[in-house]
Write a protein that holds these residues in place. Structure first.
Motif, mmCIF file in Angstrom:
data_model
loop_
_atom_site.group_PDB
_atom_site.id
_atom_site.type_symbol
_atom_site.label_atom_id
_atom_site.label_comp_id
_atom_site.label_asym_id
_atom_site.label_seq_id
_atom_site.Cartn_x
_atom_site.Cartn_y
_atom_site.Cartn_z
ATOM 1 N N ALA A 43 0.828 -1.207 0.000
ATOM 2 C CA ALA A 43 0.000 0.000 0.000
ATOM 3 C C ALA A 43 0.862 1.257 0.000
ATOM 4 O O ALA A 43 0.555 2.237 -0.697
ATOM 5 N N MET A 44 1.953 1.236 0.773
ATOM 6 C CA MET A 44 2.842 2.392 0.814
ATOM 7 C C MET A 44 3.486 2.620 -0.541
ATOM 8 O O MET A 44 3.573 3.756 -1.026
ATOM 9 N N ALA A 45 3.935 1.533 -1.192
ATOM 10 C CA ALA A 45 4.562 1.660 -2.510
ATOM 11 C C ALA A 45 3.571 2.208 -3.529
ATOM 12 O O ALA A 45 3.913 3.082 -4.340
ATOM 13 N N GLU A 46 2.335 1.710 -3.494
ATOM 14 C CA GLU A 46 1.335 2.180 -4.441
ATOM 15 C C GLU A 46 0.959 3.633 -4.188
ATOM 16 O O GLU A 46 0.746 4.417 -5.138
ATOM 17 N N SER A 47 0.893 4.014 -2.920
ATOM 18 C CA SER A 47 0.563 5.399 -2.586
ATOM 19 C C SER A 47 1.636 6.355 -3.081
ATOM 20 O O SER A 47 1.343 7.405 -3.670
ATOM 21 N N ILE A 48 2.874 6.000 -2.846
ATOM 22 C CA ILE A 48 3.971 6.873 -3.268
ATOM 23 C C ILE A 48 4.069 6.911 -4.789
ATOM 24 O O ILE A 48 4.304 7.961 -5.392
ATOM 25 N N ALA A 49 3.861 5.748 -5.436
ATOM 26 C CA ALA A 49 3.917 5.713 -6.892
ATOM 27 C C ALA A 49 2.881 6.637 -7.512
ATOM 28 O O ALA A 49 3.117 7.242 -8.568
ATOM 29 N N SER A 50 1.730 6.766 -6.844
ATOM 30 C CA SER A 50 0.667 7.614 -7.383
ATOM 31 C C SER A 50 1.027 9.095 -7.346
ATOM 32 O O SER A 50 0.397 9.911 -8.039
ATOM 33 N N THR A 51 2.037 9.452 -6.548
ATOM 34 C CA THR A 51 2.441 10.859 -6.441
ATOM 35 C C THR A 51 3.595 11.204 -7.380
ATOM 36 O O THR A 51 3.986 12.368 -7.461
ATOM 37 N N ILE A 52 4.125 10.216 -8.082
ATOM 38 C CA ILE A 52 5.283 10.417 -8.953
ATOM 39 C C ILE A 52 4.831 10.399 -10.401
ATOM 40 O O ILE A 52 4.155 9.450 -10.828
ATOM 41 N N PRO A 53 5.175 11.415 -11.172
ATOM 42 C CA PRO A 53 4.777 11.414 -12.588
ATOM 43 C C PRO A 53 5.303 10.175 -13.308
ATOM 44 O O PRO A 53 6.442 9.766 -13.112
ATOM 45 N N ASP A 54 4.437 9.594 -14.120
ATOM 46 C CA ASP A 54 4.845 8.408 -14.862
ATOM 47 C C ASP A 54 5.833 8.793 -15.961
ATOM 48 O O ASP A 54 5.923 9.954 -16.352
ATOM 49 N N GLU A 55 6.597 7.813 -16.406
ATOM 50 C CA GLU A 55 7.555 8.010 -17.491
ATOM 51 C C GLU A 55 6.886 7.499 -18.771
ATOM 52 O O GLU A 55 6.895 6.299 -19.042
ATOM 53 N N PRO A 56 6.276 8.388 -19.571
ATOM 54 C CA PRO A 56 5.457 7.927 -20.695
ATOM 55 C C PRO A 56 6.237 7.246 -21.807
ATOM 56 O O PRO A 56 5.652 6.531 -22.627
ATOM 57 N N THR A 57 7.555 7.455 -21.832
ATOM 58 C CA THR A 57 8.346 6.854 -22.915
ATOM 59 C C THR A 57 8.799 5.443 -22.588
ATOM 60 O O THR A 57 9.499 4.823 -23.388
ATOM 61 N N VAL A 58 8.407 4.918 -21.427
ATOM 62 C CA VAL A 58 8.798 3.565 -21.022
ATOM 63 C C VAL A 58 7.563 2.670 -21.015
ATOM 64 O O VAL A 58 6.558 2.990 -20.391
ATOM 65 N N THR A 59 7.645 1.554 -21.712
ATOM 66 C CA THR A 59 6.547 0.594 -21.718
ATOM 67 C C THR A 59 6.827 -0.521 -20.719
ATOM 68 O O THR A 59 7.987 -0.831 -20.417
ATOM 69 N N HIS A 102 7.605 -6.662 -3.861
ATOM 70 C CA HIS A 102 7.178 -7.207 -5.142
ATOM 71 C C HIS A 102 7.839 -6.404 -6.248
ATOM 72 O O HIS A 102 8.327 -5.292 -6.033
ATOM 73 N N ALA A 103 7.859 -6.965 -7.448
ATOM 74 C CA ALA A 103 8.630 -6.380 -8.545
ATOM 75 C C ALA A 103 8.176 -4.970 -8.895
ATOM 76 O O ALA A 103 8.993 -4.096 -9.179
ATOM 77 N N ALA A 104 6.871 -4.713 -8.885
ATOM 78 C CA ALA A 104 6.363 -3.425 -9.362
ATOM 79 C C ALA A 104 6.686 -2.273 -8.416
ATOM 80 O O ALA A 104 6.587 -1.108 -8.817
ATOM 81 N N GLN A 105 7.095 -2.563 -7.177
ATOM 82 C CA GLN A 105 7.309 -1.473 -6.220
ATOM 83 C C GLN A 105 8.410 -0.516 -6.649
ATOM 84 O O GLN A 105 8.413 0.647 -6.237
ATOM 85 N N ASP A 106 9.330 -0.972 -7.473
ATOM 86 C CA ASP A 106 10.461 -0.130 -7.853
ATOM 87 C C ASP A 106 10.290 0.545 -9.212
ATOM 88 O O ASP A 106 11.166 1.301 -9.644
ATOM 89 N N SER A 107 9.162 0.315 -9.874
ATOM 90 C CA SER A 107 8.961 0.892 -11.199
ATOM 91 C C SER A 107 9.098 2.407 -11.241
ATOM 92 O O SER A 107 9.630 2.950 -12.218
#
Length: 343
Positions: A43-59, A102-107
């Motif tokens: 939950a903490m990883a997902e919350s923080i990820a939601s505050t970080i702009p995504d990198e649109p050039t990375v699939t 989990h793997a996605a936490q560092d994306s």
């Protein structure tokens, strides 16, 4: 050994951040309530990820890698859209003491790294203990599968490096031993961020770090018991379970190790670096004064964390994992990487 004044020696910036970190009676990570802590970490990883702009050039593509004698290993393949194939690869193993994460936490910070280096990153969702005891996580490395299928994936099988953080650093270290012993192609390098290497907990630093609250002695002992069960500390532990158990380190790839002075893993990391050098393995070692475990995650804007991120990014730039046709100034992304590391 400075067992009684570890907290007094914490870097002032890091000490200030530590005051605001929520603590259970056993520290940040309560391994007595493993399921609850796993839910909280996600939950903490997902919350923080939601505050970080995504990198649109990375699939991002999830791939199920087959195993010979068990379930599929999920991996996340991150790749920059503007980099030419075949792409060099960093295989990434997330932190969490091999019992959390989990793997996605560092994306959020791996995606900018993809863009900065012009490379692909494979984040491995290896199985966790105690459900899967060691060496299950090491066997999930997926390195040979990536090598064998690199051409179809637009990847370069001759340019694959291993990297990992904390428990994942231990998996990266052990994976290189397994890769060597099965006769697969040697990875270009290992980048180990304060890796978890030794189940025996006999070093000075393993006795010294008892009350900082990030990853102290009691937490580490509990994690290793989950990983190894009754084998912990005995002669039944192989190097695929705990990389420090290896006696033959020859033929391993060049290795970067970064660790804090006030990290429980300090002395096992220093010992491992010295033994690698004795076996002819090139080593780049960085020790950060006043820094506790995972200091760059808890205090990403601190001077020490900024220095650490620049150093590890520079190491990757200087190694052939970087795509020569990629971005020309990857260090320009260093501040973004540092900011994204908080989770």
């Amino acid at each position: 050994m400075h067992k009684h004044n570890a907290r007094e020696r914490i870097d002032p910036e890091l000490a200030e951040v530590l005051k605001a970190v929520p603590m259970t009676p056993t520290g940040v990570f309560d391994l007595s309530d493993l399921e609850g802590t796993r839910v909280g970490v996600r939950a903490m990883a997902e919350s923080i990820a939601s505050t970080i702009p995504d990198e649109p050039t990375v699939t991002t593509h999830e791939i199920q890698v087959p195993r010979a004698d068990g379930p599929y290993v999920p991996i996340l393949l991150l790749r920059p859209q503007n980099a030419p194939s075949p792409l060099p690869v960093v295989m990434w193993f997330h932190g969490g003491g091999q019992v959390l994460g989990h793997a996605a936490q560092d994306s959020p910070w791996l995606k900018p790294l993809c863009t900065a280096l012009g490379c692909a990153i494979v984040s491995v969702d290896y199985r966790l203990a105690p459900e899967t005891p060691a060496p299950g996580a090491t066997e999930d490395t997926a390195y040979r599968w990536i090598s064998d299928n690199a051409t179809d994936l637009g990847l370069d099988p001759a340019r694959i490096g291993l990297a990992g953080q904390s428990g994942g650093g231990g998996i990266a270290a052990a994976s290189a031993l397994l890769i060597r012993d099965i006769g697969a192609a040697t990875p270009l390098f290992r980048l180990l961020m304060y890796p978890m290497l030794d189940d025996r907990n006999t070093t000075d630093s393993s006795h010294e770090i008892t009350d900082i609250g990030i990853w102290d002695r009691a937490t580490n002992i509990s994690a290793w018991k989950s990983i190894l069960g009754d084998r912990v500390g005995t002669d039944d532990v192989t190097s695929y379970c705990a990389a420090s158990r290896a006696t033959d380190l020859a033929g391993l790839p060049p290795t970067f190790i970064g660790v804090g002075e006030l990290d429980l893993f300090r002395d096992e990391n220093l010992d491992y670096a010295a033994r690698l050098r004795a076996h002819g393995v090139p080593v780049e070692l960085h020790l950060y004064p006043g820094a506790y475990h995972a200091f760059d995650l808890f205090a990403p804007q601190s001077h020490l964390a900024t220095s650490f991120h620049h150093t590890l990014n520079d190491y990757l730039v200087r190694n052939p994992v970087r795509n020569p046709a990629g971005v020309s100034e990857p260090m320009a992304h260093a501040d973004r990487l540092g900011g994204a590391c908080a989770r």
